[in-house]
Design a protein around this motif. Structure first.
Motif, PDB file in Angstrom:
ATOM      1  N   LEU A 156       5.310  14.701 -28.880  1.00 23.44           N
ATOM      2  CA  LEU A 156       4.361  15.657 -28.835  1.00 23.44           C
ATOM      3  C   LEU A 156       5.435  17.099 -28.444  1.00 23.44           C
ATOM      4  O   LEU A 156       6.140  16.836 -27.687  1.00 23.44           O
ATOM      5  CB  LEU A 156       3.449  15.694 -27.567  1.00 23.44           C
TER       6      LEU A 156
ATOM      7  N   LYS B   3      -1.890  21.358 -34.987  1.00 21.53           N
ATOM      8  CA  LYS B   3      -2.138  20.554 -34.105  1.00 21.53           C
ATOM      9  C   LYS B   3      -1.516  19.122 -34.344  1.00 21.53           C
ATOM     10  O   LYS B   3      -1.080  18.563 -33.450  1.00 21.53           O
ATOM     11  CB  LYS B   3      -3.745  20.687 -33.810  1.00 21.53           C
ATOM     12  N   HIS B   4      -1.697  19.007 -35.580  1.00 19.29           N
ATOM     13  CA  HIS B   4      -1.307  17.750 -35.934  1.00 19.29           C
ATOM     14  C   HIS B   4      -0.639  17.853 -37.224  1.00 19.29           C
ATOM     15  O   HIS B   4      -0.519  18.675 -37.973  1.00 19.29           O
ATOM     16  CB  HIS B   4      -2.267  16.618 -36.205  1.00 19.29           C
TER      17      HIS B   4
ATOM     18  N   GLY C 125       0.116  21.923 -27.612  1.00 15.09           N
ATOM     19  CA  GLY C 125       1.103  21.087 -28.134  1.00 15.09           C
ATOM     20  C   GLY C 125       0.747  20.849 -29.750  1.00 15.09           C
ATOM     21  O   GLY C 125      -0.408  21.051 -30.328  1.00 15.09           O
ATOM     22  N   THR C 126       1.803  20.407 -30.454  1.00 14.31           N
ATOM     23  CA  THR C 126       1.678  19.880 -31.859  1.00 14.31           C
ATOM     24  C   THR C 126       1.985  18.440 -31.751  1.00 14.31           C
ATOM     25  O   THR C 126       3.328  18.030 -31.109  1.00 14.31           O
ATOM     26  CB  THR C 126       2.697  20.569 -32.604  1.00 14.31           C
ATOM     27  N   ARG C 127       1.308  17.545 -32.367  1.00 17.20           N
ATOM     28  CA  ARG C 127       1.725  16.223 -32.376  1.00 17.20           C
ATOM     29  C   ARG C 127       2.393  15.545 -33.614  1.00 17.20           C
ATOM     30  O   ARG C 127       1.650  15.850 -34.731  1.00 17.20           O
ATOM     31  CB  ARG C 127       0.694  15.132 -32.135  1.00 17.20           C
TER      32      ARG C 127
ATOM     33  N   ASN D  96      -5.170  14.085 -24.440  1.00 13.32           N
ATOM     34  CA  ASN D  96      -4.836  14.745 -25.668  1.00 13.32           C
ATOM     35  C   ASN D  96      -4.937  16.210 -25.185  1.00 13.32           C
ATOM     36  O   ASN D  96      -5.752  17.241 -26.367  1.00 13.32           O
ATOM     37  CB  ASN D  96      -6.011  14.414 -26.620  1.00 13.32           C
TER      38      ASN D  96
END
Lengths: 113, 113
Positions: free
Chosen positions: A88, A9-10, A107-109, B41
């Protein structure tokens, strides 16, 4: 929940490093798309795969590459990271045959320090 | 090549008021048109789509859009907004038959009590 999953995710990393983002499409979808969302560029198409084959390329840097595996999951590899790669990254999938609509993952931040 | 212009970057509106988010596109070929919503987000969620047929398209959460070929527009409307509609809205286009999405820059809808 769209049915498209993305990991992680992050992601926080340093300049010059390499990272891999992973995407699993919805069951039955053969197409996978990658998009980048940044404040200055907005949402930009990067690349599309269909059933393991590259189908279309957009504004993807040479430092970036992707692939789609036999189980249809996809990976986006980003190397020699720069501060400007912070964004993102979304994956989307669409069903055959025409891919009339795309379903987006969470999404991947990516933060590059 | 296709392009999308969202005419308003920010739209503030009071709760229960009607709203219209404007989108114009350009293309030399037939297109599919989409509206996506992005809550803070989160990923992109498909609100509605125009592929063919009736020019008035109804989507989720009470939203609708009208395809106007002569004006190359696809404006999004809702007769009465709620606080929960506060989000960023993206208009997108793809070549008819499927493929990459070209996004507008987004419209930030802010619903005030």
């Amino acid at each position: 929940d769209s049915g498209v999953t993305q990991t992680p995710k992050h992601l926080i990393t340093a300049t010059g490093q390499r990272v891999t983002l992973r995407c699993s499409p919805r069951s039955g979808d053969l197409s996978v798309y990658w998009y980048q969302q940044s404040l200055d560029q907005g949402l930009q198409f990067l690349i599309q795969y269909y059933n393991g084959e590259e189908r279309a390329k957009g504004n993807i840097l040479e430092r970036f590459s992707a692939q789609q595996f036999p189980d249809l999951h996809s990976e986006l590899n980003l190397s020699s990271l720069e501060l400007g790669d912070s964004a993102l990254y979304f994956c989307a999938s669409s069903p055959p045959p025409g891919g009339r609509e795309q379903f987006f993952g969470p999404g991947t931040r990516l933060t590059v320090l | 090549a296709q392009s999308v212009t969202q005419l308003d970057s920010q739209v503030p509106v009071f709760e229960e008021a009607p709203v219209e988010l404007r989108c114009n596109y350009s293309s030399s070929v037939s297109v599919y048109l989409f509206w996506y919503v992005q809550y803070p987000n989160q990923g992109l969620q498909l609100l509605l789509k125009y592929l063919s047929g009736s020019t008035l398209v109804k989507g989720i959460n009470g939203f609708e859009a009208e395809f106007n070929k002569s004006q190359t527009s696809f404006h999004l409307r809702k007769p009465s907004v709620h606080i929960s509609d506060t989000a960023e809205y993206f208009c997108a286009v793809s070549v008819a038959g499927g493929g990459k999405l070209i996004f507008g820059q987004g419209t930030e809808l802010s619903v005030k009590p």
